[in-house]
Write a protein that holds these residues in place. Sequence first.
Motif, PDB file in Angstrom:
ATOM      1  N   LEU A 234       0.816  -1.221   0.000  1.00 47.62           N
ATOM      2  CA  LEU A 234       0.000   0.000   0.000  1.00 47.62           C
ATOM      3  C   LEU A 234       0.852   1.275   0.000  1.00 47.62           C
ATOM      4  O   LEU A 234       0.688   2.141  -0.850  1.00 47.62           O
ATOM      5  CB  LEU A 234      -0.979   0.004   1.185  1.00 47.62           C
ATOM      6  N   CYS A 235       1.793   1.383   0.945  1.00 49.25           N
ATOM      7  CA  CYS A 235       2.573   2.629   1.026  1.00 49.25           C
ATOM      8  C   CYS A 235       3.993   2.475   0.499  1.00 49.25           C
ATOM      9  O   CYS A 235       4.719   3.459   0.350  1.00 49.25           O
ATOM     10  CB  CYS A 235       2.596   3.154   2.468  1.00 49.25           C
ATOM     11  N   GLY A 236       4.417   1.264   0.218  1.00 48.28           N
ATOM     12  CA  GLY A 236       5.714   1.044  -0.415  1.00 48.28           C
ATOM     13  C   GLY A 236       6.909   1.017   0.522  1.00 48.28           C
ATOM     14  O   GLY A 236       8.041   0.838   0.072  1.00 48.28           O
ATOM     15  N   LEU A 266       1.989  -6.182   3.830  1.00 47.28           N
ATOM     16  CA  LEU A 266       1.663  -4.828   4.297  1.00 47.28           C
ATOM     17  C   LEU A 266       2.568  -4.488   5.476  1.00 47.28           C
ATOM     18  O   LEU A 266       3.075  -5.386   6.154  1.00 47.28           O
ATOM     19  CB  LEU A 266       0.204  -4.733   4.771  1.00 47.28           C
ATOM     20  N   CYS A 267       2.750  -3.184   5.713  1.00 48.72           N
ATOM     21  CA  CYS A 267       3.449  -2.787   6.932  1.00 48.72           C
ATOM     22  C   CYS A 267       2.419  -2.808   8.067  1.00 48.72           C
ATOM     23  O   CYS A 267       1.218  -2.851   7.801  1.00 48.72           O
ATOM     24  CB  CYS A 267       4.072  -1.398   6.784  1.00 48.72           C
ATOM     25  N   HIS A 268       2.897  -2.761   9.290  1.00 46.79           N
ATOM     26  CA  HIS A 268       1.990  -2.858  10.436  1.00 46.79           C
ATOM     27  C   HIS A 268       0.940  -1.734  10.417  1.00 46.79           C
ATOM     28  O   HIS A 268      -0.238  -1.978  10.683  1.00 46.79           O
ATOM     29  CB  HIS A 268       2.799  -2.825  11.729  1.00 46.79           C
ATOM     30  N   LYS A 269       1.391  -0.508  10.052  1.00 45.44           N
ATOM     31  CA  LYS A 269       0.512   0.661  10.055  1.00 45.44           C
ATOM     32  C   LYS A 269      -0.639   0.481   9.053  1.00 45.44           C
ATOM     33  O   LYS A 269      -1.810   0.621   9.400  1.00 45.44           O
ATOM     34  CB  LYS A 269       1.337   1.913   9.718  1.00 45.44           C
ATOM     35  N   CYS A 270      -0.277   0.135   7.811  1.00 41.81           N
ATOM     36  CA  CYS A 270      -1.313  -0.052   6.780  1.00 41.81           C
ATOM     37  C   CYS A 270      -2.252  -1.208   7.133  1.00 41.81           C
ATOM     38  O   CYS A 270      -3.461  -1.128   6.918  1.00 41.81           O
ATOM     39  CB  CYS A 270      -0.668  -0.312   5.417  1.00 41.81           C
ATOM     40  N   ASN A 271      -1.666  -2.261   7.671  1.00 47.62           N
ATOM     41  CA  ASN A 271      -2.473  -3.437   8.016  1.00 47.62           C
ATOM     42  C   ASN A 271      -3.500  -3.095   9.100  1.00 47.62           C
ATOM     43  O   ASN A 271      -4.661  -3.497   9.020  1.00 47.62           O
ATOM     44  CB  ASN A 271      -1.547  -4.563   8.506  1.00 47.62           C
TER      45      ASN A 271
HETATM   46 ZN   LIG Z   1       2.245   0.427   4.460  1.00 49.56          ZN
END
Ligand SMILES: [Zn+2]
Length: 278
Positions: A234-236, A266-271
Motif C-alpha cells: 500500500l505505502c511502499g 503490508l506494513c503494520h501501520k497499513c495493516n
Molecule cells: Zn504500508
Amino acid sequence: MPSEMYIVIAVISTIVIVGNIINITVFFAHKRYENFVLQNSICLKKIKEINSRYNFYPYKNFDQYYTYDNENFYDNITCKDYLVYQLQFIGKSLSEQIEKIRINKEQYSKYVDEVNSITQLGEFEVSVGKLKLKKLIKKELLLIEKFKFRFPVTQFFLTVTLYCSKIDGQVYKQKSQEFSADDIFAINRKLSNKSGSFYNDREIWDAICLVERGKVSNKMRFSIYQRDGYRCRLCGVSDKFTKLEIDHIVPIAKGGKSTYDNLQTLCHKCNTEKGDSL
Ligand SMILES: [Zn+2]
C-alpha cells in the motif's frame, strides 16, 4: 531456514468395530465329516437361506493426513476446530456413511437373532450311518461360524490427532480427541445453518476462521514477502524501515482464503488501518 523448523501433522482417523471377532479355526476333522455336514446339515441350509436375505453396507474409509509447516497451527487450533473445518468438505458423505453403519447395526442384530434361533443342531437330512454324531456336531459348529456374516461395520468413532514434529520427524507434542457419530451429526447440523458462504453459528465460524488463518505456512509467508519485493503493497515502505506483515486481501472473516493470490505484504501501520475492510 525458519520455514522448515516445524511441521504440524493433522490426522483424522476413523476407528470402526466390526460385528464379531474373526475366528481362525484349524480344521483337523476328517474330510468325510466335513463333506457330510456340508451336504446334509439343516442348520447350514437355514443359515444360507438367512444370509441370502441380508445385505450389509461395506465400509468406506475417511482417514486423512495433512501437513502444515506452521507451529501456530498446532498451538492455536483445537482438534475440534480442525474437525469442524474438514467437515465442510467430508461432512455430507461422512453422515451418509454413519447412517449406513447405523442400519448395519440394526440389521446385524436382527440377523444374529435369526441365526441364534436355529435349533436343529445335529439334525441332518439323511441318516448319519456309521459316522459319530458328536464329531459331526463339532464340525457343524465350526462350519456355522464360517458361514455366518462376520464383518459388517456396526460402530463408529472418529479421532483427530494433531502432531507437532521437527523436520526429522521427531514428534515433540501431540493432542488427540475422539468424536462419536452424535458429535459429528451435531457439528453437521450447525454447518448446514448457512447464509451464502457464511456459517451462522458463531462457534463454527470462529473455528473455520482459525483453521483458515493457520494455513498461512512459513513457506507461504516468505514467498509472499519475496514476491512483493519486501515492501508494503500500500505505502511502499521497505522491510529495512519497518516490520512487514502478511495480510489477507479479502479478510478471512469475509470468506477470504489463505491462498497465494489472496495474500499480500503490508506494513503494520497499513495493516492496522485496513483492518477487516476489503
Ligand atoms: Zn504500508
